[in-house]
Scaffold this active site. Structure first.
Site, PDB file in Angstrom:
ATOM      1  N   PHE A   1      10.480   9.038   2.085  1.00 34.40           N
ATOM      2  CA  PHE A   1      10.239   7.787   1.365  1.00 34.40           C
ATOM      3  C   PHE A   1       9.211   8.022   0.268  1.00 34.40           C
ATOM      4  O   PHE A   1       8.466   9.007   0.271  1.00 34.40           O
ATOM      5  CB  PHE A   1       9.747   6.695   2.324  1.00 34.40           C
ATOM      6  N   CYS A   2       9.198   7.115  -0.708  1.00 36.35           N
ATOM      7  CA  CYS A   2       8.209   7.139  -1.791  1.00 36.35           C
ATOM      8  C   CYS A   2       7.983   5.705  -2.245  1.00 36.35           C
ATOM      9  O   CYS A   2       8.492   4.769  -1.626  1.00 36.35           O
ATOM     10  CB  CYS A   2       8.671   8.039  -2.934  1.00 36.35           C
ATOM     11  N   THR A   3       7.250   5.505  -3.317  1.00 41.68           N
ATOM     12  CA  THR A   3       6.849   4.155  -3.720  1.00 41.68           C
ATOM     13  C   THR A   3       8.038   3.264  -4.069  1.00 41.68           C
ATOM     14  O   THR A   3       8.188   2.167  -3.545  1.00 41.68           O
ATOM     15  CB  THR A   3       5.884   4.213  -4.914  1.00 41.68           C
TER      16      THR A   3
ATOM     17  N   ILE B   1       8.977   2.023  -0.701  1.00 42.22           N
ATOM     18  CA  ILE B   1       8.005   1.213   0.023  1.00 42.22           C
ATOM     19  C   ILE B   1       7.969  -0.222  -0.503  1.00 42.22           C
ATOM     20  O   ILE B   1       7.866  -1.180   0.263  1.00 42.22           O
ATOM     21  CB  ILE B   1       6.607   1.850  -0.107  1.00 42.22           C
TER      22      ILE B   1
END
Length: 307
Positions: free
Chosen positions: A176-178, A205
């Site tokens: 996952f990332c922003t 996120i």
């Protein structure tokens, strides 16, 4: 003014990306939109802010006038101006992995996981959960069970994969990332390296915060964002984390106890890279900022001068 913030990206062939730069800048300038947009042969990526009408017009301009088609985007809001300037930059990659040949719109990428299904996936003990963001971002907040690769920049991610992950042992990997863009490239890279079951959080996120109630969330902490809000909480409201005015990275409570921390001037992240001349300049800039704030408080200057 209530500011509408939109984070957006799209991977696509963009041979005319240089020609788009002045058009995008002019449109944003006319609409009083601030923020940053990156253009590269592989697509577009950015976060900008403005009035709600201006941001809706911006999305229509990109999708229809510039003929980019549907673009992945996520909204959030702020009560104060979240960016100091307007920037439209030309790059070799819209997210810099150091592998411009990895093209998510042309290569296989990992399986998208909707936010509603994410908790079940990362709760599975057979799934290795990887936070693809940089070290300081992970320190501010991350998901339960997530591993921090301890990278200072995304170009270090391939080295982390080669040293710490193994296609023979790590059968299921969730990342996952922003906002989702880094994982597009990260999953494509991992599939190239022989990993078979690779998953990534669709929309990142920020989309998870948007859709998952805090009572059901597996997130711990705040989420770093690349604007003057510094972080947002799970309600997508500005968080409590401060940022260093010397490098604009977040300041953790422990950072204030180090010799490199000087309020408004430096933090451990940037202190070691600054010369005495640069530190002196930063101190003068902070002195002027405090004087301006004092004048505003006394009604002797207009707040607009600070934007």
């Amino acid at each position: 003014m209530k500011w509408t913030i939109v984070a957006f990206y799209k991977f696509l062939d963009l041979p005319n990306f240089k020609d788009l730069q002045p058009r995008l800048f002019e449109f944003c300038d006319q609409q009083k939109i601030c923020g940053s947009t990156l253009l590269a042969p592989e697509g577009i990526n950015g976060t900008v802010a403005g009035s709600d009408d201006a941001i809706q017009a911006w999305l229509r301009f990109l999708q229809e006038t510039c003929e980019l088609g549907p673009i992945d985007h996520k909204f959030s809001y702020a009560d104060s101006k979240p960016f100091r300037k307007l920037k439209v930059k030309l790059k070799t990659e819209i997210v810099h992995l150091g592998r411009p040949d990895i093209l998510p719109h042309k290569h296989n990428i990992g399986h998208y996981v909707e936010p509603k299904d994410w908790n079940d996936l990362i709760s599975d003990p057979n799934v290795r959960v990887i936070d693809t963001r940089n070290d300081f971002e992970c320190e501010v907040g991350t998901f339960e069970r997530a591993e921090n690769p301890h990278t200072e920049k995304f170009t270090e991610f391939p080295d982390y994969v080669s040293k710490e992950l193994n296609p023979e042992k790590d059968k299921k990997v969730a990342m996952f990332c922003t906002g989702g863009i880094r994982c597009e490239k990260a999953t494509a890279y991992m599939l190239e390296q022989g990993f078979e079951e690779v998953y990534h959080l669709k929309g990142g996120i920020l989309k998870y915060f948007e859709e998952i109630p805090q009572s059901e969330s597996l997130w711990k902490g705040e989420c770093f964002v690349f604007d003057d809000r510094v972080t947002v909480d799970e309600n997508l409201q500005p968080g409590e984390t401060e940022c260093c005015r010397g490098c604009w990275n977040p300041i953790l409570p422990r950072d204030k106890e180090t010799p490199g921390y000087e309020e408004g001037v430096s933090c451990p992240n940037c202190f070691k890279h600054k010369t005495e001349k640069q530190l002196a300049g930063a101190r003068e800039r902070e002195r002027q900022r405090l004087l301006e704030a004092e004048r505003i408080q006394k009604g002797k200057a207009s707040p607009e001068r600070r934007s």
